[in-house]
Design a protein around this motif. Structure first.
Motif, PDB file in Angstrom:
ATOM      1  N   TRP A   1      49.628  74.975  79.059  1.00  0.00           N
ATOM      2  CA  TRP A   1      50.062  73.311  79.898  1.00  0.00           C
ATOM      3  C   TRP A   1      51.308  74.204  80.755  1.00  0.00           C
ATOM      4  O   TRP A   1      51.085  74.096  81.840  1.00  0.00           O
ATOM      5  CB  TRP A   1      50.205  72.649  79.747  1.00  0.00           C
TER       6      TRP A   1
ATOM      7  N   VAL B   1      50.042  76.033  83.126  1.00  0.00           N
ATOM      8  CA  VAL B   1      50.010  75.412  84.600  1.00  0.00           C
ATOM      9  C   VAL B   1      51.193  74.834  85.031  1.00  0.00           C
ATOM     10  O   VAL B   1      50.914  75.095  86.851  1.00  0.00           O
ATOM     11  CB  VAL B   1      48.790  74.667  83.666  1.00  0.00           C
TER      12      VAL B   1
ATOM     13  N   VAL C   1      47.645  78.941  87.312  1.00  0.00           N
ATOM     14  CA  VAL C   1      46.720  77.777  87.016  1.00  0.00           C
ATOM     15  C   VAL C   1      46.009  78.210  86.507  1.00  0.00           C
ATOM     16  O   VAL C   1      45.086  77.608  84.736  1.00  0.00           O
ATOM     17  CB  VAL C   1      46.407  76.964  87.884  1.00  0.00           C
ATOM     18  N   LEU C   2      44.578  78.819  86.812  1.00  0.00           N
ATOM     19  CA  LEU C   2      44.060  79.772  85.992  1.00  0.00           C
ATOM     20  C   LEU C   2      44.060  80.225  84.450  1.00  0.00           C
ATOM     21  O   LEU C   2      43.373  79.739  83.735  1.00  0.00           O
ATOM     22  CB  LEU C   2      42.838  80.773  86.891  1.00  0.00           C
TER      23      LEU C   2
ATOM     24  N   VAL D   1      44.538  77.790  82.060  1.00  0.00           N
ATOM     25  CA  VAL D   1      43.788  77.159  81.788  1.00  0.00           C
ATOM     26  C   VAL D   1      42.942  77.550  80.688  1.00  0.00           C
ATOM     27  O   VAL D   1      42.331  77.502  79.252  1.00  0.00           O
ATOM     28  CB  VAL D   1      42.612  76.676  82.652  1.00  0.00           C
TER      29      VAL D   1
ATOM     30  N   GLU E   1      45.232  78.057  77.109  1.00  0.00           N
ATOM     31  CA  GLU E   1      44.154  75.816  76.550  1.00  0.00           C
ATOM     32  C   GLU E   1      43.139  76.252  75.982  1.00  0.00           C
ATOM     33  O   GLU E   1      43.009  75.748  74.915  1.00  0.00           O
ATOM     34  CB  GLU E   1      44.448  75.276  78.014  1.00  0.00           C
TER      35      GLU E   1
END
Lengths: 445, 82
Positions: free
Chosen positions: B37, B40, B56-57, B60, B63
Motif C-alpha cells: 500500500w 501504491v 501502482v501495479l 498491488v 500486496e
C-alpha cells in the motif's frame, strides 16, 4: 479545510433522501436472517441477539466518535500537504454529533446514512463468526469497526478525503468513486469478517485431522431466501441514497439505480444457481443466496453510472466469483465462513469497485481549482488505488485491532459452549424451545 | 525450510505433513500488505504517466504476495481446532 459547505438540497430531494435512508435497515434485517438461517439451530437466538447488539453498539460508537472522524464534504478535516497537494486524511468534527444541524441539511442526512450504513457493515462479520463468536467480543469488535475503521475509510471516500480527491489532485478520472458503499460498507465489513474467521478459527468438527472440510448445513433455508428478498429492498434504498446524497445525482436517477441493483442481484443469483446445478446436479440454496448478496454488493459502486446491460454483466461475474471463492476459501484456504460473508461482501464488493473503472460512464468532467479537467482516463487506476488501500491498509488495520482484542478478551467461545450451542451457553435459552423433548412431568396426559 | 513449505504447500497439505507456519509468517504477510500500500500511495504522489501505473501495479503485486503469506499462515495455525 475544505472550501465550502455542501449546498442545501431542495425540499423534495431531502424528503426523497430520508425515504431512501429509511429503507436501508431492511438490508440489515435481510443479512441477519441469512446469517441466522445459514448457522446452526442451536445458535440461532444467539445470532439474532448478536445482530441486535452489534447494530446498537455500532450506532452508539458512530454517534460518539464515528461521524466526527468520517465527516462530510465541507466540514473541518486534517490535511497533510505533500508536494503541494493536500492529503485529506481524517475529519476533525466534534464528538457526539455536536454542532450538527438536524434540519435535513446534506451533512445531517450523511450522518443518518452513516449510522444505518455502519450498522449494516457491523452485521457482515457475524456471518463468518457464526456458532463460535462470543457476544461480548462481538460488541467490542463492532465498536472498533464503527468507531474507527469504518469512519476512517468512509471519510476517504465520502467525506472529501484523499481517495475522493485523486481526480482533482492527480488527474485520476473523477477520483475514487463508490456510489452506494461497495467499498465503505461491503468490503470493509467483508475484510473484518475475514479477520474474525482467521482469529476464531474453524468450528469444531468442520475439518478432519487430514484437513478435509465436512458440510455443516444451515438450519433454515426459508430464512435465507426471505432474507435475500428483504435485502433487495434495503439495497434499493442504500444505493439510491448514496447516489443522490453523496454523488449529486438527481432523485429521478433512483429508477436507474433500482433497475441496475435488481439486475445485478438477479444475474448473480442465476449464475450461482447455474454453476451449482452444473457441478452438483442440483442448484444449491446457500450458494445461490450468497450469489444474490454478492450481486447486490457488486452493484453498489457503479449502480448510478452504468447502463442496465453493464449492471447485468457485473452481476454475472459477481455470481461466478462469489460461488467459486466460497469453495476456494473453504476447501483450499481452510477458512470456515458459515454465512459466506467474505465471498459475498469482500469479493463481490471488490469486483464492484473495479467495475466502475471498466463500465462506468461518469458525468462530464469538471474543472478543478487549477483549471484542469478532472475527468477522462485513469478512472480504473483510481479504483485500483482504492482496492489497494482496502487490502493493504484496512485489512491489516481491522485484523490488528481484532487480534489485539483477542489477546485482551478471547473472542472464541469455550469448547463446551460450542458443543452445547451458543443459545444455551451464553443466553440460557434456545431459539426453538418447542423442539426440546420434555421429560414426563412436563407432558399432559 | 518450514518457511518455504508454508509458502508452497496448501494449508491442507501442510497440515497433512505436520508442518506449521513459522510464527513470523503472519507478521511478514501483514507487513507486506502495508508495504504494498505504501508503494501504491507513493507512486500516486510522486510519479506520473507510465511509471506511476507500473509502480501502482507493483505495489498491488506486493500486496498479493502479502495476502498469500497471511492466508497460508493462518489455517495451518488453526489446525488445532479440528
Amino acid at each position: 479545510m475544505n472550501v465550502a459547505l455542501a449546498p442545501a438540497f431542495p425540499d423534495t430531494t431531502t424528503v426523497v433522501c430520508i425515504f431512501f435512508i429509511f429503507l436501508v435497515p431492511f438490508a440489515g434485517a435481510g443479512l441477519t436472517l441469512i446469517n441466522a438461517g445459514l448457522g446452526r439451530s442451536r445458535s440461532a437466538a444467539h445470532l439474532m441477539m448478536s445482530s441486535l447488539c452489534a447494530v446498537s453498539f455500532a450506532a452508539l460508537a458512530y454517534f460518539i466518535c464515528g461521524f466526527a472522524w468520517q465527516g462530510f464534504m465541507g466540514m473541518p478535516a486534517h490535511v497533510l500537504t505533500v508536494g503541494g497537494k493536500g492529503w485529506n486524511w481524517i475529519a476533525a468534527g466534534p464528538f457526539f454529533l455536536r454542532h450538527l444541524p438536524f434540519d435535513g441539511s446534506p451533512a445531517s442526512l450523511a450522518a443518518l446514512l452513516g449510522m444505518v450504513s455502519v450498522g449494516l457493515a457491523s452485521l457482515i462479520p457475524l456471518g463468518s463468526g457464526a456458532d463460535r463468536w462470543r457476544l461480548s467480543a462481538t460488541c467490542v469488535s463492532t465498536a472498533l469497526l464503527a468507531g474507527w475503521t469504518y469512519p476512517l475509510f468512509a471519510h476517504w471516500v465520502w467525506g472529501g478525503g484523499w481517495l475522493a480527491q485523486l481526480g482533482e489532485n492527480f488527474g485520476l478520472g473523477r477520483g475514487f468513486v463508490d456510489a452506494g458503499g461497495a467499498s465503505t460498507i461491503q468490503v470493509v465489513g467483508g475484510l473484518t469478517a475475514l479477520s474474525i474467521a482467521w482469529i476464531l478459527g474453524p468450528r469444531h468438527g468442520k475439518y478432519t485431522l487430514e484437513g478435509m472440510p465436512s458440510a455443516i448445513p444451515g438450519h433454515n433455508s426459508v430464512f435465507v431466501m426471505f432474507g435475500c428478498l428483504l435485502a433487495l429492498v434495503g439495497w434499493w434504498g442504500l444505493n439510491s441514497a448514496g447516489a443522490v446524497l453523496l454523488n449529486g445525482m438527481a432523485p429521478g436517477n433512483a429508477v436507474l439505480v433500482a433497475i441496475n441493483t435488481t439486475l445485478s442481484a438477479a444475474t448473480a443469483a442465476l449464475m450461482a444457481a447455474a454453476i451449482t446445478q452444473t457441478r452438483f446436479g442440483k442448484p444449491d440454496v446457500s450458494l445461490t443466496a450468497n450469489g444474490w448478496i454478492g450481486g447486490l454488493a457488486a452493484s453498489s459502486a457503479a449502480c448510478a453510472f452504468v447502463r442496465p446491460a453493464a449492471a447485468a454483466a457485473i452481476g454475472i461475474l459477481a455470481g461466478m466469483l462469489v460461488t467459486l471463492s466460497v469453495e476456494w476459501f473453504e476447501l483450499r484456504m481452510s477458512v470456515d465462513d458459515p454465512g459466506g460473508a467474505i465471498s459475498a461482501h469482500a469479493v463481490g464488493g471488490i469486483w464492484g469497485v473495479l467495475a466502475v473503472g471498466l463500465f462506468a460512464h461518469i458525468p462530464a468532467p469538471e474543472l478543478n481549482s487549477a483549471g484542469r479537467p478532472t475527468g477522462g482516463g485513469g478512472q480504473w487506476l483510481a479504483q485500483l488505488v482504492g482496492i489497494a488501500t482496502l487490502i493493504g491498509f484496512v485489512l491489516p488495520l481491522t485484523y490488528g485491532l481484532n487480534w489485539l482484542l483477542n489477546r485482551i478478551h478471547p473472542q472464541r467461545v469455550a469448547a463446551e459452549g460450542e458443543r452445547q450451542g451458543m443459545d444455551l451457553y451464553e443466553l440460557g435459552a434456545g431459539a426453538y424451545p418447542e423442539f426440546i423433548t420434555h421429560s414426563e412431568e412436563f407432558t399432559q396426559h | 525450510m518450514a518457511l518455504l513449505a508454508s509458502v508452497t504447500l496448501t494449508p491442507r497439505e501442510a497440515l497433512v505433513h505436520g508442518l506449521s507456519a513459522p510464527s513470523g509468517m503472519k507478521l511478514l504477510g501483514l507487513l507486506l500488505l502495508a508495504a504494498g500500500w505504501g508503494i501504491v500511495v507513493t507512486a500516486v504522489a510522486l510519479l506520473a504517466g507510465a511509471p506511476r501505473i507500473a509502480f501502482v501495479l507493483a505495489g498491488v503485486g506486493v500486496e498479493i504476495l502479502g495476502l498469500v503469506l497471511v492466508i497460508r499462515a493462518h489455517p495451518v495455525q488453526r489446525g488445532d481446532h479440528s
